[in-house]
Design a protein around this motif. Sequence first.
Motif, short mmCIF file in Angstrom:
data_model
loop_
_atom_site.label_atom_id
_atom_site.label_comp_id
_atom_site.label_asym_id
_atom_site.label_seq_id
_atom_site.Cartn_x
_atom_site.Cartn_y
_atom_site.Cartn_z
N SER A 243 45.94 43.23 15.83
CA SER A 243 45.61 41.80 15.92
C SER A 243 45.10 41.31 14.57
CB SER A 243 44.57 41.57 17.02
OG SER A 243 43.37 42.27 16.72
N TYR A 244 44.85 40.01 14.51
CA TYR A 244 44.30 39.42 13.30
C TYR A 244 42.79 39.24 13.45
CZ TYR A 244 48.96 38.16 11.62
OH TYR A 244 50.25 38.19 11.17
N ARG A 245 42.13 39.24 12.31
CA ARG A 245 40.72 38.85 12.24
C ARG A 245 40.62 37.69 11.26
NH1 ARG A 245 35.16 41.44 10.14
NH2 ARG A 245 33.98 41.13 12.07
N LEU A 246 40.19 36.53 11.77
CA LEU A 246 40.16 35.32 10.96
C LEU A 246 38.75 35.03 10.48
CD1 LEU A 246 42.45 33.01 13.14
CD2 LEU A 246 43.10 34.76 11.48
N GLN A 247 38.61 34.80 9.19
CA GLN A 247 37.32 34.36 8.65
C GLN A 247 37.22 32.86 8.84
OE1 GLN A 247 36.42 34.11 4.31
NE2 GLN A 247 34.94 35.74 4.74
N ILE A 248 36.13 32.41 9.48
CA ILE A 248 35.96 31.00 9.83
C ILE A 248 34.82 30.39 9.01
CG2 ILE A 248 35.56 29.38 11.70
CD1 ILE A 248 38.11 31.09 11.97
N LYS A 249 35.12 29.29 8.37
CA LYS A 249 34.09 28.48 7.71
C LYS A 249 33.47 27.59 8.78
CE LYS A 249 31.95 26.28 4.28
NZ LYS A 249 30.94 26.90 3.42
N LEU A 250 32.23 27.89 9.16
CA LEU A 250 31.58 27.18 10.25
C LEU A 250 31.32 25.72 9.88
CD1 LEU A 250 29.02 29.93 11.34
CD2 LEU A 250 31.19 29.35 12.43
N SER A 251 31.51 24.83 10.84
CA SER A 251 31.28 23.40 10.60
C SER A 251 29.81 23.03 10.72
CB SER A 251 32.10 22.57 11.59
OG SER A 251 31.74 22.89 12.92
N THR A 252 29.03 23.84 11.42
CA THR A 252 27.60 23.57 11.61
C THR A 252 26.80 24.14 10.46
OG1 THR A 252 27.80 23.58 14.02
CG2 THR A 252 25.61 23.93 13.12
N ASP A 253 25.95 23.32 9.88
CA ASP A 253 25.04 23.76 8.80
C ASP A 253 23.74 24.26 9.44
OD1 ASP A 253 23.54 24.22 6.58
OD2 ASP A 253 23.63 22.17 5.79
N PHE A 254 23.67 25.56 9.71
CA PHE A 254 22.50 26.11 10.39
C PHE A 254 21.24 26.07 9.54
CE2 PHE A 254 25.96 27.84 12.88
CZ PHE A 254 25.47 27.79 14.17
N GLY A 255 21.40 25.99 8.24
CA GLY A 255 20.24 25.91 7.36
C GLY A 255 19.59 24.54 7.35
N ASN A 256 20.28 23.54 7.89
CA ASN A 256 19.75 22.17 7.91
C ASN A 256 19.87 21.58 9.30
OD1 ASN A 256 18.63 19.83 6.74
ND2 ASN A 256 20.66 18.96 6.40
N LEU A 257 19.61 22.41 10.30
CA LEU A 257 19.79 22.00 11.69
C LEU A 257 18.50 21.41 12.23
CD1 LEU A 257 22.00 22.10 13.87
CD2 LEU A 257 21.04 24.29 14.63
N ARG A 258 18.56 20.16 12.68
CA ARG A 258 17.37 19.47 13.18
C ARG A 258 17.58 18.92 14.60
NH1 ARG A 258 16.12 21.87 9.49
NH2 ARG A 258 15.01 21.30 7.60
N ASP A 259 18.68 18.24 14.82
CA ASP A 259 18.94 17.60 16.11
C ASP A 259 20.14 18.25 16.78
OD1 ASP A 259 17.06 15.12 16.09
OD2 ASP A 259 18.00 15.13 14.12
#
Length: 294
Positions: A243-259
């Motif tokens: 199978s494939y393993r895909l590297q994903i660039k996450l859309s959520t910025d967990f370092g600046n998560l407030r709301d």
Amino acid sequence: MHNLTEFLAKYKHWFLFVALEVLSMVLLFRFNDYQGSVWFTSANYVAGSVYEASSKVTSYLTMGEVNEELTKRNLELERQVKELSAQLYDKTKDSTFLHKGQYRFFSKFRLIQAKVVANSLDKPDNFITINKGTWDGVRKDMGVACGNGVVGIVYMAGIHYAVVIPVLNSKSNISCSIQGRDYFGYLHWNGGASDVAYLDDVPRHAKFKLGDRVVTSGYSSVFPAGVLVGKIKHVYNSEDGLSYRLQIKLSTDFGNLRDVCVIDDASIREQRQVIKAAQDSIKPLESPMVNRGQ
């Protein structure tokens, strides 16, 4: 009274000096055009600076409310897009406008707004604490998202607070699909950068390209289909080469998560209850088989 009289008598020259200075300044700026314009300009500049500083302080104090409203608005707009897509599908029956069954999930949301009060990024098993709990309708295994995409899953809920297992946790295992392709896999995080995760078990015959969006698949009893996760950044082969393993660039910025928003979906609750009932009904059937095996 006697002390006041002595004080005024002692410093009467100074009082007279200040009074004459004030009078001379008034006469100077009132009856001379140039000096008056200088005074007017300077006074306006000082007043404007004070008002600007006051405005900045007020804006900073209300920033939390603005961010909360923007988060709610982003998720609401996403829901409206899915509903419009669903209506278009009903009219045209053209499946290219939306994924199979996806439009049914987004019309039943109740979003519980919450703020992040604790967060970590540097551990193998990170946790997030939010300021909403069972009193507000938050329950274990509910999905959590922000205006940019998936955040995680509620792990434990108290009366007024809840703990969330985010994507940035080794125990996180979210079913995701490649948008528009219908191929799915499971999202994992192995530590390291907080903006990168991996989608495992993608079939070898899957067709996709770098930059394709990855969204929740809707195959689990946590997230509805179509909540944004990120974009494909790189492609690897799995360890067994099957199978494939895909590297994903996450859309959520967990370092600046407030709301964030907790997703309360009636259809998902029903699905979870059915699954639990099925699991409970199977357990008594397994015991006799295990005994005979021993």
